[in-house]
Scaffold this motif. Structure first.
Motif, PDB file in Angstrom:
ATOM      1  N   SER A  37       0.866  -1.096   0.235  1.00 46.54           N
ATOM      2  CA  SER A  37       0.047   0.164   0.067  1.00 46.54           C
ATOM      3  C   SER A  37       0.892   1.414   0.052  1.00 46.54           C
ATOM      4  O   SER A  37       0.305   2.431   0.262  1.00 46.54           O
ATOM      5  N   SER A 151     -11.804  -3.524  -9.152  1.00 48.24           N
ATOM      6  CA  SER A 151     -13.092  -4.505  -8.757  1.00 48.24           C
ATOM      7  C   SER A 151     -14.044  -4.873  -9.748  1.00 48.24           C
ATOM      8  O   SER A 151     -15.152  -5.574  -9.363  1.00 48.24           O
ATOM      9  N   PRO A 164      -5.630  -7.859  -0.663  1.00 50.39           N
ATOM     10  CA  PRO A 164      -6.689  -7.701   0.312  1.00 50.39           C
ATOM     11  C   PRO A 164      -6.581  -6.282   0.922  1.00 50.39           C
ATOM     12  O   PRO A 164      -7.526  -5.465   1.417  1.00 50.39           O
ATOM     13  N   GLU A 165      -5.405  -5.902   1.630  1.00 45.81           N
ATOM     14  CA  GLU A 165      -5.414  -4.717   2.247  1.00 45.81           C
ATOM     15  C   GLU A 165      -5.550  -3.454   1.547  1.00 45.81           C
ATOM     16  O   GLU A 165      -6.137  -2.496   2.058  1.00 45.81           O
ATOM     17  N   ARG A 167      -7.760  -3.573  -0.950  1.00 42.93           N
ATOM     18  CA  ARG A 167      -9.313  -3.501  -1.096  1.00 42.93           C
ATOM     19  C   ARG A 167     -10.059  -2.949   0.341  1.00 42.93           C
ATOM     20  O   ARG A 167     -10.892  -2.398   0.249  1.00 42.93           O
ATOM     21  N   GLU A 168      -9.489  -3.329   1.427  1.00 41.78           N
ATOM     22  CA  GLU A 168      -9.793  -2.953   2.792  1.00 41.78           C
ATOM     23  C   GLU A 168      -9.568  -1.427   2.624  1.00 41.78           C
ATOM     24  O   GLU A 168     -10.744  -0.813   3.337  1.00 41.78           O
ATOM     25  N   LYS A 169      -8.733  -0.933   2.440  1.00 41.46           N
ATOM     26  CA  LYS A 169      -8.234   0.398   2.541  1.00 41.46           C
ATOM     27  C   LYS A 169      -9.217   1.419   1.749  1.00 41.46           C
ATOM     28  O   LYS A 169      -9.559   2.517   1.955  1.00 41.46           O
ATOM     29  N   ARG A 171     -12.086   0.119   0.399  1.00 45.68           N
ATOM     30  CA  ARG A 171     -13.439  -0.377   0.520  1.00 45.68           C
ATOM     31  C   ARG A 171     -13.776  -0.849  -1.028  1.00 45.68           C
ATOM     32  O   ARG A 171     -14.848  -0.156  -1.503  1.00 45.68           O
TER      33      ARG A 171
END
Length: 354
Positions: A37, A151, A164-165, A167-169, A171
């Motif tokens: 990231s 996405s 995944p990090e 995507r999470e940050k 959203r």
């Protein structure tokens, strides 16, 4: 006494030192790759606008690394190279252009480089700090918009994956989130199936037709019809027997949704119409037909996979039992039965409206 030359020893020490340096460089590269990231921000040391961009990135949980572009021109190739050297998922460079900025973003996740002119100043009520803050926010939102393309069901190819990090940050919704759209309440299903009743008769083919109305997200009503396409047959040297069964009924459906998957349980009551024909061949010929109608409870387990909210793939397993099944005595100690129990497996499609 012969003196040994120190050259081999010096070469060995040099080799060890080079190996250690390479190992340290490899560990540094691994450390950078383990920071998916990180965003590289190209700006001169102490640049106020570059620091505003760094502050906006860090407020989102990114790791920002400032790189000095020196006299390097703002080009796609130089920006992408800077991102790779920093082990970053993207690089940002903003060049002043009057009251606004010319923004370059190299996004390694989507493989794109974005160039955008952002105006500022004339429409701003505040001073320079407020203008810088607004422009920095717009720059970061431009990066977020680029990363959101990861996405898509068919995302653009990039150099690094959307972890995944990330995507999470950001959203970023996963493709499976498409299943979160409201599903139509009225559904029609069509599926070929196989009807079986252990007891001596064979398997018969059928067409499973269904209509369901979900009055709420988890509870609804349904109707079904199981139409025979072939008959269950028994073949012996002296006997040929065919049995066909037609189901028609309805009941209550309980369903839930897990992403794209939608399991369900049906409980109902069906009218079963039976038709049989047989012939006995010996010294002569004897044939006959008979029909019967009865009622049978049933339970059905099903699961549907949503390709789209209106179109799904579906598989079901139905189990039923006739209290007084069909029993046919062929010889003194040779009897076949049908209906205790009844199993129907089917797989097909499911369409939705409204």
């Amino acid at each position: 006494m012969t003196r040994r030359s120190p050259v081999p020893l010096l070469l060995a020490l040099a080799t060890l030192a080079a190996g250690a340096a390479l190992a340290a460089g490899a560990h540094a590269d691994e450390a950078r790759e383990e920071a998916p990231s990180t965003i590289a921000v190209l700006c001169p040391p102490g640049d106020r606008f570059g620091l505003r961009i760094v502050a906006e990135l860090e407020s989102l949980g990114f790791r920002a690394e400032i790189l000095d572009p020196a006299a390097e021109p703002a080009t796609r190739a130089s920006l992408e190279a800077s991102a790779r050297r920093a082990g970053a998922i993207a690089a940002i460079r903003a060049v002043r252009s009057g009251p606004g900025v010319e923004v370059w973003i190299a996004d390694r996740v989507t493989g794109k480089t974005v160039l955008r002119e952002m105006a500022g100043g004339a429409d701003d009520d505040g001073g320079a700090p407020d203008r810088d803050a607004a422009l920095a926010l717009r720059v970061v939102e431009l990066l977020r918009a680029s990363l959101l393309e990861a996405s898509l069901p068919a995302p653009p190819p990039g150099e690094v994956p959307a972890t995944p990090e990330i995507r999470e940050k950001l959203r970023v919704p996963a493709p499976a989130a498409l299943a979160g759209e409201p599903a139509p309440a009225l559904r029609f299903s069509l599926a070929p199936g196989a009807l079986l009743s252990p007891g001596g008769l064979g398997v018969s083919a059928s067409a499973d037709l269904g209509l369901a109305w979900m009055t709420s997200e988890h509870v609804g009503v349904f109707a079904l019809a199981v139409i025979p396409l072939s008959s269950a047959r028994l073949e012996r040297s002296h006997l040929s027997l065919d049995l066909s069964a037609l189901f028609a009924g309805g009941g209550v459906r309980f369903a839930t949704r897990e992403g794209r998957m939608a399991p369900s349980v049906d409980l109902g009551l069906a009218v079963v119409s039976l038709w049989s024909s047989g012939r006995v061949v010996s010294s002569g010929f004897l044939g006959g037909e008979s029909t019967a109608v009865t009622v049978a409870p049933f339970a059905r387990l099903g699961v549907a996979f949503a390709v789209t909210p209106g179109f799904r793939l579906r598989a079901d397993l139905l189990a039923s039992v006739i209290a007084r099944g069909v029993s046919i005595q062929i010889a003194e100690h040779d009897t076949v039965t049908w209906g205790q129990p009844i199993l129907l497996t089917s797989a097909g499609v499911d369409f939705g409206w409204f």
